[in-house]
Design a protein around this motif. Structure first.
Motif, PDB file in Angstrom:
ATOM      1  N   LEU A   1       0.826  -1.207   0.000  1.00  0.00           N
ATOM      2  CA  LEU A   1       0.000   0.000   0.000  1.00  0.00           C
ATOM      3  C   LEU A   1       0.862   1.259   0.000  1.00  0.00           C
ATOM      4  O   LEU A   1       0.544   2.245  -0.678  1.00  0.00           O
ATOM      5  CB  LEU A   1      -0.925  -0.014   1.228  1.00  0.00           C
ATOM      6  CG  LEU A   1      -1.949  -1.147   1.263  1.00  0.00           C
ATOM      7  CD1 LEU A   1      -2.737  -1.120   2.566  1.00  0.00           C
ATOM      8  CD2 LEU A   1      -2.890  -1.057   0.073  1.00  0.00           C
ATOM      9  N   ILE A   2       1.960   1.232   0.755  1.00  0.00           N
ATOM     10  CA  ILE A   2       2.861   2.389   0.781  1.00  0.00           C
ATOM     11  C   ILE A   2       3.429   2.648  -0.609  1.00  0.00           C
ATOM     12  O   ILE A   2       3.478   3.789  -1.083  1.00  0.00           O
ATOM     13  CB  ILE A   2       3.995   2.167   1.799  1.00  0.00           C
ATOM     14  CG1 ILE A   2       3.441   2.199   3.226  1.00  0.00           C
ATOM     15  CG2 ILE A   2       5.083   3.222   1.641  1.00  0.00           C
ATOM     16  CD1 ILE A   2       4.432   1.741   4.277  1.00  0.00           C
ATOM     17  N   ALA A   3       3.872   1.576  -1.276  1.00  0.00           N
ATOM     18  CA  ALA A   3       4.435   1.727  -2.625  1.00  0.00           C
ATOM     19  C   ALA A   3       3.381   2.227  -3.603  1.00  0.00           C
ATOM     20  O   ALA A   3       3.658   3.092  -4.456  1.00  0.00           O
ATOM     21  CB  ALA A   3       5.016   0.397  -3.093  1.00  0.00           C
ATOM     22  N   LEU A   4       2.149   1.720  -3.489  1.00  0.00           N
ATOM     23  CA  LEU A   4       1.076   2.118  -4.406  1.00  0.00           C
ATOM     24  C   LEU A   4       0.711   3.589  -4.215  1.00  0.00           C
ATOM     25  O   LEU A   4       0.691   4.375  -5.171  1.00  0.00           O
ATOM     26  CB  LEU A   4      -0.146   1.232  -4.191  1.00  0.00           C
ATOM     27  CG  LEU A   4      -1.365   1.546  -5.064  1.00  0.00           C
ATOM     28  CD1 LEU A   4      -1.030   1.350  -6.535  1.00  0.00           C
ATOM     29  CD2 LEU A   4      -2.554   0.673  -4.668  1.00  0.00           C
ATOM     30  N   PHE A   5       0.427   3.973  -2.966  1.00  0.00           N
ATOM     31  CA  PHE A   5       0.025   5.360  -2.707  1.00  0.00           C
ATOM     32  C   PHE A   5       1.195   6.323  -2.933  1.00  0.00           C
ATOM     33  O   PHE A   5       1.011   7.436  -3.437  1.00  0.00           O
ATOM     34  CB  PHE A   5      -0.508   5.501  -1.284  1.00  0.00           C
ATOM     35  CG  PHE A   5      -1.757   4.692  -1.038  1.00  0.00           C
ATOM     36  CD1 PHE A   5      -2.727   4.583  -2.012  1.00  0.00           C
ATOM     37  CD2 PHE A   5      -1.959   4.029   0.164  1.00  0.00           C
ATOM     38  CE1 PHE A   5      -3.878   3.838  -1.812  1.00  0.00           C
ATOM     39  CE2 PHE A   5      -3.104   3.283   0.392  1.00  0.00           C
ATOM     40  CZ  PHE A   5      -4.063   3.184  -0.605  1.00  0.00           C
ATOM     41  N   GLY A   6       2.402   5.877  -2.567  1.00  0.00           N
ATOM     42  CA  GLY A   6       3.577   6.711  -2.824  1.00  0.00           C
ATOM     43  C   GLY A   6       3.813   6.891  -4.312  1.00  0.00           C
ATOM     44  O   GLY A   6       4.159   7.987  -4.765  1.00  0.00           O
ATOM     45  N   GLY A   7       3.641   5.816  -5.071  1.00  0.00           N
ATOM     46  CA  GLY A   7       3.794   5.912  -6.520  1.00  0.00           C
ATOM     47  C   GLY A   7       2.774   6.834  -7.148  1.00  0.00           C
ATOM     48  O   GLY A   7       3.099   7.610  -8.067  1.00  0.00           O
ATOM     49  N   LEU A   8       1.522   6.774  -6.663  1.00  0.00           N
ATOM     50  CA  LEU A   8       0.488   7.682  -7.178  1.00  0.00           C
ATOM     51  C   LEU A   8       0.849   9.134  -6.885  1.00  0.00           C
ATOM     52  O   LEU A   8       0.723  10.001  -7.760  1.00  0.00           O
ATOM     53  CB  LEU A   8      -0.865   7.338  -6.543  1.00  0.00           C
ATOM     54  CG  LEU A   8      -1.563   6.091  -7.088  1.00  0.00           C
ATOM     55  CD1 LEU A   8      -2.770   5.731  -6.234  1.00  0.00           C
ATOM     56  CD2 LEU A   8      -1.991   6.306  -8.536  1.00  0.00           C
ATOM     57  N   ALA A   9       1.309   9.389  -5.651  1.00  0.00           N
ATOM     58  CA  ALA A   9       1.711  10.766  -5.309  1.00  0.00           C
ATOM     59  C   ALA A   9       2.866  11.218  -6.193  1.00  0.00           C
ATOM     60  O   ALA A   9       2.905  12.371  -6.663  1.00  0.00           O
ATOM     61  CB  ALA A   9       2.108  10.836  -3.833  1.00  0.00           C
ATOM     62  N   GLY A  10       3.806  10.320  -6.447  1.00  0.00           N
ATOM     63  CA  GLY A  10       4.968  10.678  -7.257  1.00  0.00           C
ATOM     64  C   GLY A  10       4.617  10.999  -8.697  1.00  0.00           C
ATOM     65  O   GLY A  10       5.090  11.997  -9.247  1.00  0.00           O
ATOM     66  N   ILE A  11       3.763  10.181  -9.328  1.00  0.00           N
ATOM     67  CA  ILE A  11       3.437  10.413 -10.732  1.00  0.00           C
ATOM     68  C   ILE A  11       2.512  11.610 -10.890  1.00  0.00           C
ATOM     69  O   ILE A  11       2.591  12.349 -11.875  1.00  0.00           O
ATOM     70  CB  ILE A  11       2.828   9.140 -11.392  1.00  0.00           C
ATOM     71  CG1 ILE A  11       2.709   9.329 -12.899  1.00  0.00           C
ATOM     72  CG2 ILE A  11       1.501   8.787 -10.757  1.00  0.00           C
ATOM     73  CD1 ILE A  11       4.015   9.598 -13.600  1.00  0.00           C
ATOM     74  N   ILE A  12       1.659  11.850  -9.878  1.00  0.00           N
ATOM     75  CA  ILE A  12       0.820  13.060  -9.929  1.00  0.00           C
ATOM     76  C   ILE A  12       1.703  14.299  -9.899  1.00  0.00           C
ATOM     77  O   ILE A  12       1.514  15.248 -10.674  1.00  0.00           O
ATOM     78  CB  ILE A  12      -0.187  13.078  -8.760  1.00  0.00           C
ATOM     79  CG1 ILE A  12      -1.282  12.023  -8.992  1.00  0.00           C
ATOM     80  CG2 ILE A  12      -0.830  14.453  -8.607  1.00  0.00           C
ATOM     81  CD1 ILE A  12      -2.219  11.827  -7.824  1.00  0.00           C
ATOM     82  N   ALA A  13       2.696  14.293  -8.987  1.00  0.00           N
ATOM     83  CA  ALA A  13       3.599  15.448  -8.899  1.00  0.00           C
ATOM     84  C   ALA A  13       4.429  15.600 -10.172  1.00  0.00           C
ATOM     85  O   ALA A  13       4.713  16.723 -10.614  1.00  0.00           O
ATOM     86  CB  ALA A  13       4.523  15.287  -7.691  1.00  0.00           C
ATOM     87  N   SER A  14       4.814  14.495 -10.793  1.00  0.00           N
ATOM     88  CA  SER A  14       5.653  14.554 -11.993  1.00  0.00           C
ATOM     89  C   SER A  14       4.901  15.085 -13.209  1.00  0.00           C
ATOM     90  O   SER A  14       5.522  15.572 -14.158  1.00  0.00           O
ATOM     91  CB  SER A  14       6.200  13.152 -12.318  1.00  0.00           C
ATOM     92  OG  SER A  14       7.023  12.683 -11.281  1.00  0.00           O
ATOM     93  N   THR A  15       3.578  14.995 -13.189  1.00  0.00           N
ATOM     94  CA  THR A  15       2.794  15.453 -14.340  1.00  0.00           C
ATOM     95  C   THR A  15       2.257  16.868 -14.151  1.00  0.00           C
ATOM     96  O   THR A  15       1.434  17.329 -14.941  1.00  0.00           O
ATOM     97  CB  THR A  15       1.610  14.501 -14.593  1.00  0.00           C
ATOM     98  OG1 THR A  15       0.827  14.398 -13.391  1.00  0.00           O
ATOM     99  CG2 THR A  15       2.098  13.132 -14.993  1.00  0.00           C
ATOM    100  N   ARG A  16       2.696  17.563 -13.074  1.00  0.00           N
ATOM    101  CA  ARG A  16       2.225  18.935 -12.846  1.00  0.00           C
ATOM    102  C   ARG A  16       3.179  19.948 -13.482  1.00  0.00           C
ATOM    103  O   ARG A  16       4.372  19.673 -13.681  1.00  0.00           O
ATOM    104  CB  ARG A  16       2.137  19.240 -11.350  1.00  0.00           C
ATOM    105  CG  ARG A  16       1.248  18.341 -10.506  1.00  0.00           C
ATOM    106  CD  ARG A  16      -0.179  18.309 -10.999  1.00  0.00           C
ATOM    107  NE  ARG A  16      -0.432  17.131 -11.833  1.00  0.00           N
ATOM    108  CZ  ARG A  16      -1.573  16.887 -12.460  1.00  0.00           C
ATOM    109  NH1 ARG A  16      -2.552  17.766 -12.372  1.00  0.00           N
ATOM    110  NH2 ARG A  16      -1.716  15.800 -13.188  1.00  0.00           N
TER     111      ARG A  16
END
Length: 465
Positions: A148-163
């Motif tokens: 879950l940490i990897a999944l939610f962390g990955g979502l936060a990371g890719i959201i930030a990368s696409t801003r």
């Protein structure tokens, strides 16, 4: 039933709520252009040159942090690690059906993994520290929570990368998902021949990679950038099945490990409740307890008056009321049938008195030594006062004989001469006068000072102003 006006009002309220939620949670408002997103992810995929050196240095830093059990050092290594780039590129490539990008990203990730593993293994081979620290052990048993940490962390990371505006989310994701520590722990396992630690840490690293990539795939699929089209729909379905198969194969072991962790914690908690509430006796106390969740065993050592077999049997039956009916209660008792409270008190009192006497003797010796030092200092001070008084008398007597004397200072010194083994004490005398003293007067003063101070050698220095 509802009136038409009420239905209309309800639809308006629902519409406004939906509009408000869409405004608050809309991801496309500050989204970067698809061209810029594609460029940033492809650039981050490449691991060579500067990034490769930074990776090796980060591995060394993380390995040192794990070796000395320093959380701050480990976090620093995670912040400078470039491993997130290839992992996100794998998910991005899967989302836009770019097989070439997937192969390139996986190749870079494999190179990074091998170099990181080699670097950490070399460090732990030469490190003089051999104790397994808690920071190392924490990376060997991944569970569903790590997924879950990897999944939610990955979502936060890719959201930030696409801003459009880049924030500090990426460093936070690097810390939360912790790619570096499990890679270094795997190196520790190889260096020390512990395959259990190696595979446990490697599994955690694999979980982080898979679910960061999966999170990237989900977000990129949602924003739907331009992507390649498969030749056939069947091939597209086949690729997606492979992706979900890898995800499921990654999740299943973590669920099993998490289940084992939860059941152990539950057993330990219930066993502790049982010990705290049931193993309370009037003349016996629990000296030692050992709870083994894997063996479903509660091992207890009692000291004091022996507990009857009937009471022990009743205690075993009471395990069911604490919802651990299959647990095995093992109780060891001392060989004494009676608990001699008086003897125990006497023994404890004697030990206390012995300890107090030792402390008293130590303190008394320290006081005696300090008193000796004070007496010595007082004696030296008295001698110094007497010497100063004697010097004042000598000055007054010399002044009576030679009124032109203005200042007198003298001190005893040890004279060392080349070729002589014996050292002589010399009285150094400095006289300041208004009028010059003749050589005869100086000789008389020297002779007088020898008699007056009882010193065989006197060196006279005269300053006439």
């Amino acid at each position: 039933m509802f009136r038409e006006e009420d239905k209309k009002l309800f639809r308006i309220v629902v519409k406004r709520i939906r509009a408000s939620l869409a405004y608050r949670f809309h991801l496309r408002a500050d989204q970067d252009s698809f061209e810029e997103i594609d460029k940033n992810i492809r650039d981050g995929c490449e691991i060579r040159g500067t990034k490769l050196w930074v990776l090796m240095l980060a591995i060394f830093i993380a390995s040192i942090g794990l070796d000395v059990n320093s959380t701050a050092v480990i976090i620093g290594a995670m912040l400078i690690s470039p491993l997130m780039g290839p992992i996100m590129a794998v998910g991005y490539g899967a989302a836009i059906n770019d097989g070439l990008l997937i192969r390139k990203a996986m190749g870079n990730l494999l190179v990074s993994f091998l170099i990181g593993l080699f670097t950490s293994t070399v460090y732990f081979l030469v490190s003089p520290l051999s104790f397994v620290q808690s920071e190392l052990l924490a990376r060997t048993t991944p569970t569903i929570w790590d997924v879950l940490i990897a999944l939610f962390g990955g979502l936060a990371g890719i959201i930030a990368s696409t801003r459009k505006e880049k924030t500090n989310v990426i460093p936070g994701v690097a810390i939360a998902t912790a790619l570096m520590p499990p890679l270094c722990t795997a190196g520790y396992g190889l260096a020390n021949g512990s395959m259990e630690m190696f595979f446990g840490a490697f599994y955690l690293f694999f979980i982080n990679c898979v679910f960061i990539a999966f999170a990237t795939l989900l977000l990129i699929s949602y924003i739907n950038p331009p992507h390649k089209i498969f030749v056939s729909a069947e091939r597209e379905r086949k690729v997606k099945r492979y992706i979900y198969l890898v995800i499921m194969l990654t999740i299943v072991p973590s669920i099993y490990l998490a289940y084992g962790l939860v059941t152990r914690e539950i057993f330990n908690s219930r066993a502790n409740d049982f010990i705290r509430h049931e193993l309370v006796f009037e003349n016996s106390v629990v000296a030692k307890e050992n709870i083994s969740a894997d063996k479903h065993e509660i091992d207890i050592t009692l000291i004091g008056q022996k507990v009857s077999d009937e009471k022990l049997s009743d205690l075993s039956k009471r395990l069911e009321s604490y919802r651990i009916p299959k647990a095995r209660l093992v109780i060891h008792q001392s060989a004494y049938n009676e608990f001699d409270e008086t003897s125990l008190k006497k023994s404890l009192l004697a030990e206390l008195l012995n300890t107090s006497q030792d402390i008293f003797d130590t303190k008394n010796k320290q006081i005696h030594d300090l008193q000796k030092q004070i007496a010595l200092l007082q004696e030296q001070q008295a001698e110094q006062s007497a010497s100063l008084a004697e010097q004042k008398k000598i000055f007054d007597e010399l002044l009576a004989q030679y009124p032109q004397v203005q200042k007198l200072s003298f001190a005893k010194a040890m004279e060392h001469q080349t070729g002589k083994s014996d050292n002589a004490i010399v009285l150094l005398v400095s006289i300041s006068t208004k009028k010059a003293l003749s050589k005869t007067e100086q000789q008389r003063i020297s002779a007088w000072l020898k008699v007056r101070t009882e010193v065989a050698q006197v060196k006279l220095l005269v300053d006439s102003r």
